[in-house]
Enzyme design. Structure first.
Site, PDB file in Angstrom:
ATOM      1  N   HIS A  12       0.867  -1.325   0.134  1.00  0.00           N
ATOM      2  CA  HIS A  12       0.086   0.155   0.126  1.00  0.00           C
ATOM      3  C   HIS A  12       0.825   1.176   0.090  1.00  0.00           C
ATOM      4  CE1 HIS A  12      -3.720  -1.976   0.929  1.00  0.00           C
ATOM      5  NE2 HIS A  12      -3.026  -3.009   1.527  1.00  0.00           N
ATOM      6  N   HIS A 195      -8.977  -8.089  -0.425  1.00  0.00           N
ATOM      7  CA  HIS A 195      -8.318  -8.466   1.004  1.00  0.00           C
ATOM      8  C   HIS A 195      -9.649  -9.375   1.404  1.00  0.00           C
ATOM      9  CE1 HIS A 195      -5.777  -4.972   0.473  1.00  0.00           C
ATOM     10  NE2 HIS A 195      -5.231  -5.234   1.453  1.00  0.00           N
ATOM     11  N   GLU A 198      -8.580 -11.972   6.443  1.00  0.00           N
ATOM     12  CA  GLU A 198      -7.610 -11.006   7.063  1.00  0.00           C
ATOM     13  C   GLU A 198      -7.781 -11.483   8.559  1.00  0.00           C
ATOM     14  OE1 GLU A 198      -6.611  -7.314   5.954  1.00  0.00           O
ATOM     15  OE2 GLU A 198      -4.824  -7.016   7.253  1.00  0.00           O
ATOM     16  N   ASP A 276       2.947  -5.682   2.696  1.00  0.00           N
ATOM     17  CA  ASP A 276       1.790  -5.004   3.066  1.00  0.00           C
ATOM     18  C   ASP A 276       2.026  -3.391   3.103  1.00  0.00           C
ATOM     19  OD1 ASP A 276      -1.126  -4.972   3.359  1.00  0.00           O
ATOM     20  OD2 ASP A 276      -0.935  -5.470   5.313  1.00  0.00           O
TER      21      ASP A 276
END
Ligand SMILES: [Zn+2]
Length: 333
Positions: A12, A195, A198, A276
């Site tokens: 990200h 996503h 998680e 990430d």
């Protein structure tokens, strides 16, 4: 082993700013920060290793967002992320970001996306690294806003933008709401990564595959507790973008030893390794390799298999994929 070439598929932009850059841009643009001391500022940007949840982890994204509201800053931040990656021998990087988060000072979605692509191109010209952009949509935002992003990114498909993603807070059953905009995105030619799995739900993973047509899953940790989702991922060879340090921080797993990446790999599920967020998780691809190697005994053949899986799973052209494969040193001679 740590110097080997790397492929990163899940990173990200707003979680990967250099701390000094946050300070510099804030000074330049007159944005007030709680502190201008780099060490103090870093504490505010990095999520504690002993976070309690994804919710606490996500709080670290508010501050960086304030300095990501102009063309120049978006371009600079993207360039620097690719530069940092190139310096640790990342050959191919897919960066994701949420265009809607960067319109607070009047930029249009088109300007936001173009600025990020410009930063990427600038780095590609200077370093031996190639990249693509994934447009992320926050699940906390409206379904209409996802349509807006899909439309805005359409003209950039094949010119830097390759895929669409849903991210942030994960509620069980979120997929149903987003069927229409993701279907439209697919029709336009976006690739799809979501996503899911998680924060506890394996069902979200099977939903993402069956309802949204996800080709890759961000994290997917919780298929470990859901036999149906596990089988689906295995049978369809859906690639998991796993981010070990982030998963420890958000308490998806308690520690690296508990991370399922090794069992998944052993059982033939395609796994990949990513950071990430380089800043929020205070990590690098090299560090992720070290952690997986030390906690889970990753050897070079396993790493090579992960590299090859990552190339196959990349939303890149055949030409870029061939180039990535050629970067891996040949054994023998
Ligand atoms: Zn993520």
């Amino acid at each position: 082993m740590y110097s080997l070439p790397k492929i990163e598929l899940h990173c990200h932009l707003d979680g990967s700013l250099r701390v000094e850059t946050v300070r510099d841009i804030a000074r330049k643009e007159g944005i007030e920060l709680p502190t201008y001391q780099v060490a103090e500022l870093k504490k505010m940007l990095v999520a504690p290793f002993e976070c309690t949840s994804l919710v606490e982890y996500l709080q670290r994204f508010a501050l960086p967002n304030a300095v990501m509201q102009t063309k120049e800053s978006l371009q600079r931040i993207t360039f620097e992320l690719f530069e940092d990656a190139a310096k640790e021998n990342v050959k191919y990087l897919e960066v994701r970001f949420g265009p809607l988060l960067h319109v607070l000072k009047g930029l249009t979605l088109t300007e936001v996306i173009q600025s990020v692509i410009d930063g990427m191109r600038q780095a590609e010209a200077r370093y031996e690294i190639k990249g693509n952009i994934i447009l992320s949509c926050l699940r906390s935002m409206s379904v209409d806003s996802v349509f807006d992003v899909v439309e805005a990114g359409k003209n950039f498909l094949g010119k830097g933008v390759v895929a669409i993603d849903l991210c942030a807070i994960e509620e069980v059953g979120f997929c149903e709401r987003f069927v229409a905009p993701i279907a439209l995105a697919k029709e336009y030619g976006y690739r799809v990564t979501i996503h899911a799995g998680e924060t506890g739900s394996g069902k979200n993973v099977s939903d993402a595959i069956e309802l949204l047509g996800a080709e890759r899953i961000g994290h997917g940790v919780f298929i470990k507790d859901d036999p149906f989702a596990y089988q689906l991922v295995k049978e369809r060879q859906i690639v998991l973008e796993m981010c070990p340090t982030s998963n420890v921080q958000t308490k998806a797993v308690q520690n690296y030893q508990e991370h399922p990446i090794y069992q998944f790999y052993q059982d033939g599920i395609p796994v990949t390794i990513s950071t990430d967020n380089r800043t929020v998780s205070d990590t690098t691809m090299t560090n992720e390799m070290v952690c997986v190697q030390q906690a889970l005994m990753m050897d070079e053949p396993m790493y090579q298999a992960i590299y090859q899986t990552s190339v196959v799973a990349a939303f890149a052209s055949d030409e870029v994929k061939a180039w990535c494969l050629a970067q891996y040193p040949k054994k023998g001679n």
